[in-house]
Write a protein that holds these residues in place. Sequence first.
Motif, short mmCIF file in Angstrom:
data_model
loop_
_atom_site.label_atom_id
_atom_site.label_comp_id
_atom_site.label_asym_id
_atom_site.label_seq_id
_atom_site.Cartn_x
_atom_site.Cartn_y
_atom_site.Cartn_z
N TYR A 105 0.83 -1.21 0.00
CA TYR A 105 0.00 0.00 0.00
C TYR A 105 0.86 1.25 0.00
O TYR A 105 1.85 1.35 0.71
N GLY A 106 0.46 2.20 -0.80
CA GLY A 106 1.12 3.49 -0.87
C GLY A 106 0.22 4.44 -1.63
O GLY A 106 -0.85 4.05 -2.09
N THR A 107 0.62 5.67 -1.79
CA THR A 107 -0.25 6.65 -2.44
C THR A 107 -0.57 6.26 -3.87
O THR A 107 -1.61 6.65 -4.41
N LEU A 108 0.30 5.48 -4.50
CA LEU A 108 0.06 5.12 -5.89
C LEU A 108 -1.19 4.27 -6.06
O LEU A 108 -1.83 4.31 -7.10
N VAL A 109 -1.59 3.53 -5.02
CA VAL A 109 -2.76 2.67 -5.19
C VAL A 109 -4.06 3.44 -5.01
O VAL A 109 -5.14 2.85 -5.09
N LEU A 110 -3.95 4.74 -4.81
CA LEU A 110 -5.15 5.58 -4.77
C LEU A 110 -5.51 6.11 -6.15
O LEU A 110 -6.52 6.79 -6.30
N VAL A 111 -4.67 5.82 -7.13
CA VAL A 111 -4.91 6.32 -8.48
C VAL A 111 -4.88 5.17 -9.48
O VAL A 111 -4.32 4.11 -9.22
N GLU A 112 -5.45 5.41 -10.64
CA GLU A 112 -5.58 4.37 -11.65
C GLU A 112 -4.25 3.74 -12.05
O GLU A 112 -4.17 2.55 -12.30
N SER A 113 -3.23 4.56 -12.12
CA SER A 113 -1.94 4.09 -12.64
C SER A 113 -1.28 3.06 -11.73
O SER A 113 -0.31 2.41 -12.12
N GLY A 114 -1.80 2.89 -10.52
CA GLY A 114 -1.24 1.89 -9.61
C GLY A 114 -1.70 0.48 -9.90
O GLY A 114 -1.23 -0.46 -9.26
N TYR A 115 -2.60 0.31 -10.87
CA TYR A 115 -3.23 -0.99 -11.12
C TYR A 115 -2.94 -1.50 -12.51
O TYR A 115 -2.94 -0.74 -13.48
N GLU A 116 -2.73 -2.80 -12.60
CA GLU A 116 -2.43 -3.43 -13.88
C GLU A 116 -3.66 -4.02 -14.56
O GLU A 116 -3.69 -4.13 -15.78
N TYR A 117 -4.63 -4.43 -13.76
CA TYR A 117 -5.77 -5.15 -14.31
C TYR A 117 -7.08 -4.47 -13.90
O TYR A 117 -7.22 -4.05 -12.74
N TRP A 118 -8.00 -4.43 -14.87
CA TRP A 118 -9.29 -3.78 -14.65
C TRP A 118 -10.43 -4.64 -15.20
O TRP A 118 -10.26 -5.31 -16.22
N GLY A 119 -11.55 -4.58 -14.53
CA GLY A 119 -12.76 -5.18 -15.07
C GLY A 119 -13.47 -4.21 -15.98
O GLY A 119 -13.02 -3.07 -16.17
N GLN A 120 -14.58 -4.66 -16.54
CA GLN A 120 -15.35 -3.83 -17.46
C GLN A 120 -16.33 -2.91 -16.75
O GLN A 120 -16.86 -1.98 -17.36
N GLY A 121 -16.58 -3.17 -15.49
CA GLY A 121 -17.44 -2.30 -14.71
C GLY A 121 -18.87 -2.80 -14.59
O GLY A 121 -19.35 -3.57 -15.43
N THR A 122 -19.52 -2.37 -13.52
CA THR A 122 -20.93 -2.68 -13.31
C THR A 122 -21.64 -1.41 -12.87
O THR A 122 -21.12 -0.66 -12.04
N GLN A 123 -22.81 -1.15 -13.45
CA GLN A 123 -23.52 0.10 -13.19
C GLN A 123 -24.28 0.03 -11.88
O GLN A 123 -25.03 -0.93 -11.62
N VAL A 124 -24.12 1.06 -11.07
CA VAL A 124 -24.90 1.23 -9.85
C VAL A 124 -25.66 2.54 -9.96
O VAL A 124 -25.05 3.59 -10.18
N THR A 125 -26.97 2.46 -9.84
CA THR A 125 -27.81 3.66 -9.91
C THR A 125 -28.64 3.76 -8.64
O THR A 125 -29.35 2.82 -8.29
N VAL A 126 -28.53 4.89 -7.96
CA VAL A 126 -29.26 5.11 -6.71
C VAL A 126 -30.27 6.22 -6.95
O VAL A 126 -29.89 7.35 -7.26
N SER A 127 -31.54 5.90 -6.81
CA SER A 127 -32.59 6.88 -7.04
C SER A 127 -32.95 7.57 -5.73
O SER A 127 -32.90 6.98 -4.65
N SER A 128 -33.36 8.83 -5.86
CA SER A 128 -33.71 9.62 -4.66
C SER A 128 -35.18 9.48 -4.31
O SER A 128 -35.95 8.93 -5.06
#
Length: 128
Positions: A105-128
């Motif tokens: 752990y270090g400051t680099l893991v707070l930003v995208e460039s600290g990571y080598e692998y990414w998923g495609q993402g999943t949408q989360v929608t919160v209605s008011s």
Amino acid sequence: QVQLVESGGGLVQAGGSLRLSCAASGRTISRKLMAWFRQAPGKEREFVAAIRWNSPTTYYADSVQGRFTISRDNAKNTLHLQMNSLKPEDTAVYYCAATADGTNYGTLVLVESGYEYWGQGTQVTVSS
């Protein structure tokens, strides 16, 4: 190579809960620091939470501290994000990310460039 696939997103009312999962394949994640990021429409991708590979220590963005819980199951090669007390401002695409083996752990893991692998993402929608 590591392939990451997120699941568990959806539409929920404010105050509700969702549990996101990230299934890894190709290689074990047991020596990878794992994290969740999110990207809201028109905004940059931002750090949400991370968990070390060599201890149960976790880290959270201030905006989710006390509401979200990150966890991992190395035996099942999976990562989770339990999201409670959801707010409309939590609406975003949530991404699972993994570092190279042995990353501490270090400051680099707070930003995208600290990571080598990414998923495609999943949408989360919160209605008011």
